[in-house]
Design a protein around this motif. Structure first.
Motif, PDB file in Angstrom:
ATOM      1  N   LYS A 105       0.503  -1.036  -0.245  1.00  0.00           N
ATOM      2  CA  LYS A 105      -0.305   0.570  -0.057  1.00  0.00           C
ATOM      3  C   LYS A 105       0.753   1.296   0.296  1.00  0.00           C
ATOM      4  O   LYS A 105       0.680   2.821  -0.884  1.00  0.00           O
ATOM      5  N   ASP A 106       1.978   1.211   0.904  1.00  0.00           N
ATOM      6  CA  ASP A 106       3.141   2.845   0.768  1.00  0.00           C
ATOM      7  C   ASP A 106       3.309   2.961  -0.194  1.00  0.00           C
ATOM      8  O   ASP A 106       3.349   3.905  -0.956  1.00  0.00           O
ATOM      9  N   HIS A 107       3.536   1.278  -0.980  1.00  0.00           N
ATOM     10  CA  HIS A 107       4.348   1.894  -2.568  1.00  0.00           C
ATOM     11  C   HIS A 107       3.158   2.569  -3.804  1.00  0.00           C
ATOM     12  O   HIS A 107       3.798   3.337  -4.134  1.00  0.00           O
ATOM     13  N   LEU A 108       2.168   2.192  -3.224  1.00  0.00           N
ATOM     14  CA  LEU A 108       0.732   2.337  -4.128  1.00  0.00           C
ATOM     15  C   LEU A 108       0.948   3.896  -3.878  1.00  0.00           C
ATOM     16  O   LEU A 108       0.287   4.304  -4.793  1.00  0.00           O
ATOM     17  N   LYS A 109       0.729   4.715  -3.003  1.00  0.00           N
ATOM     18  CA  LYS A 109       0.286   5.662  -2.707  1.00  0.00           C
ATOM     19  C   LYS A 109       1.547   6.303  -3.970  1.00  0.00           C
ATOM     20  O   LYS A 109       1.293   7.617  -4.338  1.00  0.00           O
ATOM     21  N   GLN A 110       2.442   6.164  -3.435  1.00  0.00           N
ATOM     22  CA  GLN A 110       3.392   7.112  -4.188  1.00  0.00           C
ATOM     23  C   GLN A 110       3.301   6.604  -5.333  1.00  0.00           C
ATOM     24  O   GLN A 110       3.864   8.071  -6.308  1.00  0.00           O
ATOM     25  N   VAL A 111       3.259   5.523  -5.861  1.00  0.00           N
ATOM     26  CA  VAL A 111       3.398   5.312  -7.652  1.00  0.00           C
ATOM     27  C   VAL A 111       1.956   6.102  -7.632  1.00  0.00           C
ATOM     28  O   VAL A 111       2.190   6.752  -8.834  1.00  0.00           O
ATOM     29  N   THR A 112       1.167   5.958  -7.881  1.00  0.00           N
ATOM     30  CA  THR A 112      -0.220   6.318  -7.810  1.00  0.00           C
ATOM     31  C   THR A 112      -0.057   8.612  -7.764  1.00  0.00           C
ATOM     32  O   THR A 112      -0.110   8.804  -9.072  1.00  0.00           O
ATOM     33  N   LYS A 113       0.954   9.229  -7.061  1.00  0.00           N
ATOM     34  CA  LYS A 113       1.340  10.320  -7.122  1.00  0.00           C
ATOM     35  C   LYS A 113       2.077  10.442  -8.126  1.00  0.00           C
ATOM     36  O   LYS A 113       1.798  11.025  -8.993  1.00  0.00           O
ATOM     37  N   LYS A 114       3.106   9.607  -8.174  1.00  0.00           N
ATOM     38  CA  LYS A 114       4.268  10.377  -8.413  1.00  0.00           C
ATOM     39  C   LYS A 114       3.826   9.920 -10.443  1.00  0.00           C
ATOM     40  O   LYS A 114       3.925  10.409 -11.928  1.00  0.00           O
ATOM     41  N   GLU A 115       3.328   9.074 -10.880  1.00  0.00           N
ATOM     42  CA  GLU A 115       2.314   8.755 -12.468  1.00  0.00           C
ATOM     43  C   GLU A 115       1.153   9.524 -12.436  1.00  0.00           C
ATOM     44  O   GLU A 115       1.090   8.952 -13.835  1.00  0.00           O
ATOM     45  N   ASN A 116       1.450  10.168 -11.462  1.00  0.00           N
ATOM     46  CA  ASN A 116      -0.680  11.115 -12.151  1.00  0.00           C
ATOM     47  C   ASN A 116      -1.504   9.751 -12.363  1.00  0.00           C
ATOM     48  O   ASN A 116      -2.500  10.260 -13.544  1.00  0.00           O
ATOM     49  N   MET A 117      -1.569   9.212 -11.916  1.00  0.00           N
ATOM     50  CA  MET A 117      -2.712   8.797 -12.312  1.00  0.00           C
ATOM     51  C   MET A 117      -4.288   8.945 -11.574  1.00  0.00           C
ATOM     52  O   MET A 117      -4.817   9.265 -10.692  1.00  0.00           O
ATOM     53  N   THR A 118      -5.369   9.219 -12.842  1.00  0.00           N
ATOM     54  CA  THR A 118      -6.567  10.075 -12.273  1.00  0.00           C
ATOM     55  C   THR A 118      -7.601   8.718 -12.610  1.00  0.00           C
ATOM     56  O   THR A 118      -8.533   9.489 -12.592  1.00  0.00           O
ATOM     57  N   TRP A 119      -6.975   7.479 -13.178  1.00  0.00           N
ATOM     58  CA  TRP A 119      -8.266   6.471 -12.908  1.00  0.00           C
ATOM     59  C   TRP A 119      -8.568   6.061 -11.247  1.00  0.00           C
ATOM     60  O   TRP A 119      -7.609   5.716 -10.550  1.00  0.00           O
ATOM     61  N   ARG A 120      -9.384   5.585 -11.605  1.00  0.00           N
ATOM     62  CA  ARG A 120      -9.576   4.721 -10.413  1.00  0.00           C
ATOM     63  C   ARG A 120      -8.885   3.238 -10.563  1.00  0.00           C
ATOM     64  O   ARG A 120      -8.239   2.751 -11.469  1.00  0.00           O
TER      65      ARG A 120
END
Length: 97
Positions: A27-42
């Motif tokens: 989960k902690d890695h996923l949060k970082q990736v979501t922000k870094k990669e600008n994931m706007t999708w669900r």
């Protein structure tokens, strides 16, 4: 795949298209990736292992695995990437617009 996915979401805004993700990273890695990669999708978190309930239900054996579904929920393409993914999505959109 994130840059290509991001470009699909941007290019197909307002058309009958949705990108959904499933991720098994911690989960902690996923949060970082979501922000870094600008994931706007669900994107759903699948328990932090590749044996999570979503991956198990969809018979995912490795990451990344892609599925392209039509409006009825029928899997029309599996494991397409890059231009093949764009082509598959465009074909289904044209069929359903």
């Amino acid at each position: 795949m994130y840059p290509h996915e991001r470009s699909l979401v941007k290019r197909l805004k307002g058309r009958p298209f949705a990108l959904l993700g499933v991720n098994s990273d911690p989960k902690d890695h996923l949060k970082q990736v979501t922000k870094k990669e600008n994931m706007t999708w669900r994107s759903w978190w699948d328990g932090g292992t590749t044996d999570g309930p979503i991956a198990t239900r969809w018979n995912v054996n490795s990451w990344p695995t892609t599925y392209v579904l039509d409006p009825k929920g029928v899997v029309r393409y599996r494991n397409v990437r890059d231009q093949a993914l764009s082509d598959a999505v465009e074909k289904l959109i044209r069929e359903n617009e």
